[in-house]
Design an enzyme around this catalytic site. Structure first.
Site, PDB file in Angstrom:
ATOM      1  N   GLY A 191      38.337   5.328  62.337  1.00 53.14           N
ATOM      2  CA  GLY A 191      38.300   4.882  60.453  1.00 53.14           C
ATOM      3  C   GLY A 191      36.793   4.116  60.532  1.00 53.14           C
ATOM      4  N   CYS A 204      32.467 -18.618  43.015  1.00 48.47           N
ATOM      5  CA  CYS A 204      32.448 -20.462  43.402  1.00 48.47           C
ATOM      6  C   CYS A 204      33.153 -20.648  44.658  1.00 48.47           C
ATOM      7  CB  CYS A 204      33.419 -20.830  41.725  1.00 48.47           C
ATOM      8  SG  CYS A 204      32.883 -22.475  42.106  1.00 48.47           S
TER       9      CYS A 204
END
Length: 426
Positions: free
Chosen positions: A286, A354
């Site tokens: 992968g 945040c």
């Protein structure tokens, strides 16, 4: 004048004052398509695949791309056209393979938590093999296959208790990991599988982890698997194929993993020495096919000096590039248009999300100003595929570069699209 390619990135190089991918200036792509922006090199993907194909020349091998690394439809289509099968871990991934034109007969279904619905979906599609990961899964798969009047082709994933010497989150071959059947239970599990009328034993599977940069763990795993094959076949159960998974690492920083062709030349010699070199082999690479084929482009928004740290705030964030936040992973970060006269400062490169964990790179020496564009390297694997809409941020656009041709393979996601399937209260 073209400088040498950047380490690990054969098609990424500075040409004069411009960072280019396959000769295309990345700053121009950032200007046209905006940032954050993923850009992938077709040539780099096919070159990585060719190394495996070269190593397997003259052998019975099926390469199944582990699509969780990057599941964009155009990437799947590229590998399907190159003859690859696919290693999937969900029904959604199977749907993607079929949408991209992949051959279901070349699909291997891995994963520890397959549902009955996913089993039915895969059986009805006619996939090549289920990599079964627990004894309980064997029983359920047998029931589902009998309900459909079918026999499910199975390979049992063995946990060989081999240390891949990688990050704990991506190690999968130790006794403490959730994957596979314990080495000591393998023969009994095969005997049970062979007795169930809804199953057909076709192979044995082993996958010990990801981002492996040494040969020794592969050698150890192969020896343990071949010992099991010998015992299983002595019990009268034929093993048609040997599946050795994937996991080969790439260069993020200073790693030096073996080349795919060199790795498999050595491992095939090991198989030959044990008398198994003529068996059909399955592998599931992968990251090594796509990781260094991709870059993520981002714009510098603000420079924020501090008493303890200086921050370079960019418009890409942990929702776009989760690996640093998840694994404390290293990605090189370089300017698209270097400032040769600029003063280099030490920055933590952070995003606008945040969270204190929203960082892309720590302690990087950069000469930058707001408005400059940067490239985060080695982002072709486990970045876009793991992206989220956290903070209601749309997913980044994705481009595929093929020489002078550029194809937009995923448009940028709008805010409205991120909540299009939600419903207000009456």
């Amino acid at each position: 004048m073209t400088a040498p390619a950047l380490p690990g990135h054969p098609h990424l190089a500075y040409q004069g004052a411009e960072l280019c991918l396959e000769g295309q200036p990345l700053a121009a792509l950032a200007q046209e398509y905006g940032t954050p922006l993923y850009v992938y090199s077709k040539a780099a993907m096919l070159q990585a695949l060719a190394a495996y194909q070269c190593g397997f020349a003259g052998r019975q091998v099926q390469i199944c791309y582990a699509m969780k690394a990057n599941s964009s439809l155009a990437v799947l289509q590229l590998f399907a056209r190159a003859g690859c099968g696919f290693d999937i871990v969900s029904g959604g991934e199977l749907a993607r393979v079929l949408a991209a034109g992949g051959d279901p007969a070349k699909v291997i279904f891995s994963g520890v938590g397959k549902t009955r619905a996913e089993m039915r979906q895969a059986l009805q599609a006619g996939i090549g093999c289920f990599n079964v990961e627990s004894e309980a899964e064997l029983e359920v798969l047998n029931q589902v296959a009998l309900e459909l009047g079918l026999r499910a082709p199975v390979s049992i994933r063995v946990n060989p208790n081999v240390d891949a010497k990688t990050h704990p989150y991506i190690s999968t071959g130790l006794k403490g990991n959730k994957f596979g059947i314990a080495h000591e239970r393998t023969l009994a599990t095969y005997q049970r599988a062979a007795s169930l009328p809804g199953l057909r034993v076709v192979g044995i599977d082993c996958h010990i982890g990801s981002q492996i940069t040494e040969l020794a763990p592969y050698r150890d795993a192969i020896e343990r698997v071949l010992d099991l094959v010998q015992a299983i076949e002595a019990a009268g159960i034929t093993i048609e194929h040997l599946d050795f998974g994937g996991g080969l690492g790439i260069t993020y920083h200073d790693e030096q993993p073996p080349a795919a062709d060199a790795l498999w030349t050595a491992l095939l010699a090991q198989l030959d020495a044990r008398g198994y070199g003529g068996r059909k082999i399955m592998i599931e690479p992968g990251r090594s096919l796509v990781g260094n084929a991709g870059v993520c482009l981002t714009e510098v928004l603000y420079l924020k000096p501090g008493e303890q740290k200086n921050f370079c705030i960019v418009d890409a964030a942990m929702n776009d590039l989760p690996r640093p936040a998840m694994y404390e992973a290293y990605h090189a970060i370089v300017p698209l248009q270097p400032r040769p006269e600029g003063v280099r400062c030490l920055y933590d490169v952070v995003g606008p999300v945040c969270e204190s964990g929203d960082w892309l790179g720590r302690e990087r020496h950069l000469a930058v100003q707001p408005g400059d564009k940067l490239a985060v390297l080695s982002t072709g694997a486990y970045c876009a595929s793991m992206a989220s809409n956290y903070n209601t941020r749309g997913r980044a656009a994705e481009l595929l570069v093929d020489g002078a041709q550029t194809t937009l393979i995923r448009p940028r996601e709008s805010a409205a699209q991120t909540f299009a399937h939600e419903r207000l209260l009456p």
